[in-house]
Structure formats: C-alpha cells, structure tokens
Design a protein around this motif. Structure first.
Motif, PDB file in Angstrom:
ATOM      1  N   ASP A  19      87.557  67.967  55.189  1.00 11.02           N
ATOM      2  CA  ASP A  19      87.197  66.766  54.428  1.00 11.02           C
ATOM      3  C   ASP A  19      86.586  67.138  53.075  1.00 11.02           C
ATOM      4  O   ASP A  19      86.844  66.480  52.065  1.00 11.02           O
ATOM      5  CB  ASP A  19      86.211  65.908  55.215  1.00 11.02           C
ATOM      6  CG  ASP A  19      86.857  65.229  56.411  1.00 11.02           C
ATOM      7  OD1 ASP A  19      88.095  65.109  56.415  1.00 11.02           O
ATOM      8  OD2 ASP A  19      86.128  64.824  57.329  1.00 11.02           O
ATOM      9  N   GLU A  45      77.184  53.291  48.420  1.00 10.57           N
ATOM     10  CA  GLU A  45      77.021  53.661  49.829  1.00 10.57           C
ATOM     11  C   GLU A  45      75.576  54.005  50.157  1.00 10.57           C
ATOM     12  O   GLU A  45      75.076  53.627  51.226  1.00 10.57           O
ATOM     13  CB  GLU A  45      77.952  54.824  50.152  1.00 10.57           C
ATOM     14  CG  GLU A  45      79.417  54.404  50.192  1.00 10.57           C
ATOM     15  CD  GLU A  45      80.402  55.550  50.050  1.00 10.57           C
ATOM     16  OE1 GLU A  45      81.618  55.284  49.959  1.00 10.57           O
ATOM     17  OE2 GLU A  45      79.961  56.725  50.031  1.00 10.57           O
ATOM     18  N   TYR A  49      73.078  52.085  52.672  1.00 16.84           N
ATOM     19  CA  TYR A  49      72.447  52.871  53.737  1.00 16.84           C
ATOM     20  C   TYR A  49      70.931  52.654  53.752  1.00 16.84           C
ATOM     21  O   TYR A  49      70.337  52.446  54.821  1.00 16.84           O
ATOM     22  CB  TYR A  49      72.772  54.348  53.536  1.00 16.84           C
ATOM     23  CG  TYR A  49      72.143  55.275  54.555  1.00 16.84           C
ATOM     24  CD1 TYR A  49      72.729  55.474  55.803  1.00 16.84           C
ATOM     25  CD2 TYR A  49      70.967  55.967  54.271  1.00 16.84           C
ATOM     26  CE1 TYR A  49      72.161  56.321  56.741  1.00 16.84           C
ATOM     27  CE2 TYR A  49      70.388  56.820  55.199  1.00 16.84           C
ATOM     28  CZ  TYR A  49      70.988  56.989  56.430  1.00 16.84           C
ATOM     29  OH  TYR A  49      70.404  57.823  57.357  1.00 16.84           O
ATOM     30  N   ARG A 241      79.424  62.051  49.659  1.00 14.88           N
ATOM     31  CA  ARG A 241      79.957  60.885  50.376  1.00 14.88           C
ATOM     32  C   ARG A 241      80.442  61.296  51.768  1.00 14.88           C
ATOM     33  O   ARG A 241      80.244  60.559  52.747  1.00 14.88           O
ATOM     34  CB  ARG A 241      81.105  60.264  49.594  1.00 14.88           C
ATOM     35  CG  ARG A 241      80.690  59.572  48.304  1.00 14.88           C
ATOM     36  CD  ARG A 241      81.895  58.933  47.621  1.00 14.88           C
ATOM     37  NE  ARG A 241      82.401  57.828  48.423  1.00 14.88           N
ATOM     38  CZ  ARG A 241      83.628  57.304  48.279  1.00 14.88           C
ATOM     39  NH1 ARG A 241      84.472  57.821  47.394  1.00 14.88           N
ATOM     40  NH2 ARG A 241      84.003  56.293  49.039  1.00 14.88           N
ATOM     41  N   ARG A 245      78.248  60.288  55.813  1.00 14.93           N
ATOM     42  CA  ARG A 245      78.803  59.729  57.060  1.00 14.93           C
ATOM     43  C   ARG A 245      78.266  60.441  58.303  1.00 14.93           C
ATOM     44  O   ARG A 245      78.265  59.884  59.392  1.00 14.93           O
ATOM     45  CB  ARG A 245      80.332  59.841  57.038  1.00 14.93           C
ATOM     46  CG  ARG A 245      81.007  59.131  55.888  1.00 14.93           C
ATOM     47  CD  ARG A 245      82.483  59.515  55.811  1.00 14.93           C
ATOM     48  NE  ARG A 245      83.060  59.174  54.526  1.00 14.93           N
ATOM     49  CZ  ARG A 245      84.226  59.634  54.088  1.00 14.93           C
ATOM     50  NH1 ARG A 245      84.943  60.457  54.856  1.00 14.93           N
ATOM     51  NH2 ARG A 245      84.695  59.291  52.904  1.00 14.93           N
ATOM     52  N   HIS A 246      77.842  61.692  58.134  1.00 14.23           N
ATOM     53  CA  HIS A 246      77.360  62.491  59.262  1.00 14.23           C
ATOM     54  C   HIS A 246      75.834  62.553  59.339  1.00 14.23           C
ATOM     55  O   HIS A 246      75.293  63.122  60.289  1.00 14.23           O
ATOM     56  CB  HIS A 246      77.895  63.927  59.130  1.00 14.23           C
ATOM     57  CG  HIS A 246      79.390  64.028  59.148  1.00 14.23           C
ATOM     58  ND1 HIS A 246      80.121  64.126  60.318  1.00 14.23           N
ATOM     59  CD2 HIS A 246      80.294  64.046  58.134  1.00 14.23           C
ATOM     60  CE1 HIS A 246      81.405  64.205  60.024  1.00 14.23           C
ATOM     61  NE2 HIS A 246      81.538  64.151  58.707  1.00 14.23           N
TER      62      HIS A 246
END
Length: 370
Positions: A19, A45, A49, A241, A245-246
């Motif tokens: 990724d 984002e 968050y 980015r 997500r993790h």
C-alpha cells in the motif's frame, strides 16, 4: 546475542509495504508534490478522525506549535505556562516568538503538568497554557480548560505523542482551542520523514495558520502576514493516509503489550506507568522508573535490549534557559523523574516472547543485587 530495538519501523513497513509503495507511485505519477490532493484528503481524514472542523498540514510538529501560537497572537512580553518534562520544542517555539515559557511542575504519577500548580503562575502577562500529553497519556483537560476560561487564556494541546488517545471518550486534539501533532517517524502515526499538523474548531485561527504556512500569502504572491515556509509534502500525506487507517489497531496492540509489561513487572522493584482514570493511554513510550536507572539500562544493553531516557534534563534546567532564573530544586518532581525514568521497547509488532525476555533480564538484574 538477541537484539531487541526500542522501536522497529521496518517491522511496521513489512505489514503495509504494498500500500505504501502504491501511494508513493501515485504521487510520483501525479506530478503534484506540495499541498495537493493528498494533503487535502489527509487533512479531511484527520479532522474527521479527531472530530474537529479544521486540520492544517505543516512541515513538522515544531512548526505546528509555532504557527498555532503565532496565529493566536502570542508574542514578545507574553508568558506561556507549560511543563518542563517534555521535548524542547514545546518551550522553544514560545521563545522563538519572543514570549517567555513559564514552567509548572508535573504530576508524579502521570508525568503530565500538575493542574493544581497552574493558577499560582498566572499573572497579567500570561496568555496561554500548553499542556503536553506526555508519552501518550492525556493531561487533565477538564481542569486546564476551566482555568483557561476563568482567566481568558488560549490552550494549545501539544499532542505530538498522543494521536488516538482519549480524555473522557473524546479524542485528544478536540479539547483545547487548538492542538498540534508530529508525524516524526517514531510517533504512533509516523511518516517516512518530517511532518506535522494543527487541528482546531476556530475558523479564524485556521485561516491564519493556512496563510502563515505559505509565507503569509493568500492568494499567492499577495502577503498579508510575515509567514513561514512550512508545508506538508504530498508524499508524506499519501503515506500517512495509509497509516491512519491502521492507527487504532496499532494503538490497541501497544496497549495490550503495555498491559503485559504491567502484569509481568508487578512484583519487580520498578514503577510501571500509571494509567489515570477516564483516559485512553496509547503508550507512545512505555516509561518505567528505577532508582538504579543507568545501571539497569547498561545491564539491558549488555543483553541486547535497547532502552532510552526521556528526558535527562528538564527544560527549566537547560543551559539556554539560565536567564529565566530557575535553579535545581525549584520543580522537584520533574527533576526526580528525569533521573529515574526510561523507556523499554514497545511497538505494535513486538513479540510477546521478547517482552518476557526483557522482563526476565530486569528480574535477573535485581536478583544479582540481593
């Protein structure tokens, strides 16, 4: 000999390599490298968050502090209350604007600023408070915001080590008037280079920071302020980015490993981290206290285990701040902690067997002293 690092960034990359490479390729092929679509998307984002209206990407966490303070009007003659038990940038940015950092001692359990001592430092020159969510555990934001409201002070959360932590169920970054984050590679959300961000719900503050980060211009070549060159790269934003997500899963893994350390060290003569009520600690660092710190760290080193001191000299005793007039003994808790605290290895991919080996090595050290 087995080697256990304090942090293994390569192990993290191995879990998201495809990724990350795809994100880098996307940016390189776009031909757009500074404040483009990746930065805009990352800002959106992060704002979602944290739960705030604005997120502004800048070059690094230090710039984030300085731009936020500048936009808030902090300048020569002003005083800013903060903690001495933090990385130098917290106070450095205050000084760079011509203001004066005023240091308040810390809580012996959380290592965060001692809110009970803040009021005694407030005077007519006081303009702001910078609480630092040290090592990933939030400061007592209810009390800090109450004091700030009472005295009309600006509160800037230094959340460089606290991305994803919570105070009473609210994500850190959305409690003060503004907050700053660092994306230095070693942070819980770290880039592959420098990066930083300011978040806020204040429309006017956000507008000023966006102008300040591009030489004080808006539109381009029309300058309304003396600004900075402090822009988040598209490459960093694209990779961050992916990592965002993790982040929650990685923070949960840190918390699980910290809990294992806590359990295994409970009958060892060291002090493990205090987890304050109503706070989600995300363990940017797992910090313990030991009376024989330096000797214990050397013992760990001899067995291939890395460790680190955060921080060996509190800010009020730094040479550069001699003119402020602080002396040894003025802030005893910070001074005590600086001589006894250190970090053990902790990162999401750290194997349980390594934690058990680290703890056994610590046990062996104390067994040898009996």
């Amino acid at each position: 000999m087995k080697k256990i690092p304090l942090l293994d960034l390569k192990a993290q990359l191995d879990t998201i390599r495809e990724d990350i490479y795809a994100a880098v390729h996307r940016v390189l092929e776009s031909g757009h490298y500074i404040i483009g679509p990746e930065v805009k998307a990352f800002e959106e984002e992060v704002a979602a968050y944290i739960g705030v209206k604005h997120a502004i990407g800048v070059a690094n966490g230090t710039d984030a502090l300085q731009l936020a303070l500048h936009a808030a009007g902090i300048g020569p003659g002003d005083e800013v209350i903060t903690t001495p038990f933090t990385f130098f940038a917290t106070a450095e940015t205050v000084s760079q604007l011509g203001a004066v950092p005023v240091f308040v001692d810390v809580d012996p359990k959380t290592c965060n600023i001692d809110v009970d001592q803040i009021r005694s430092k407030i005077n007519e020159r006081t303009k702001a408070i910078i609480p630092v969510h040290i090592f990933g555990q939030p400061a007592n934001m209810d009390e800090i915001m109450a004091i700030a409201k009472e005295h009309g002070l600006f509160v800037l959360e230094d959340a460089a080590q606290a991305m994803g932590s919570e105070f009473k169920g609210v994500r850190i970054g959305g409690l003060g008037h503004a907050a700053t984050f660092s994306f230095f590679p070693t942070k819980n959300l770290g880039g592959y280079g420098d990066g930083g961000m300011v978040v806020t719900n204040d429309d006017e503050l956000a507008r000023k920071i966006r102008i300040l980060r591009v030489h004080g211009s808006n539109p381009k070549y029309y300058h309304s302020m003396i600004g900075y060159n402090s822009r988040l790269d598209e490459l960093q934003a694209a990779m961050l980015r992916i990592k965002l997500r993790h982040l929650d899963a990685w923070n949960d893994a840190r918390r699980e490993k910290a809990a294992l350390y806590d359990e295994l060290l409970k009958d060892v003569p060291v002090v493990t981290p205090h987890h304050a009520e109503n706070r989600k600690h995300i363990y940017h660092l797992y910090i313990i206290q030991a009376e024989e710190r330096d000797e214990l760290m050397e013992h760990l080193k001899q067995h291939g285990i890395a460790s680190g001191v955060y921080y060996p000299v509190p800010l009020h005793l730094q040479e550069v701040y001699k003119e402020l007039g602080y002396k040894e003994g003025d802030l005893p808790v910070a001074e005590y902690l600086s001589k006894r605290t250190f970090a053990l290895p902790l990162y999401p991919e750290l194997p349980e067997e390594d934690i058990r080996f680290i703890v056994q090595t610590i046990r062996d050290f104390y067994a040898g002293k009996q």
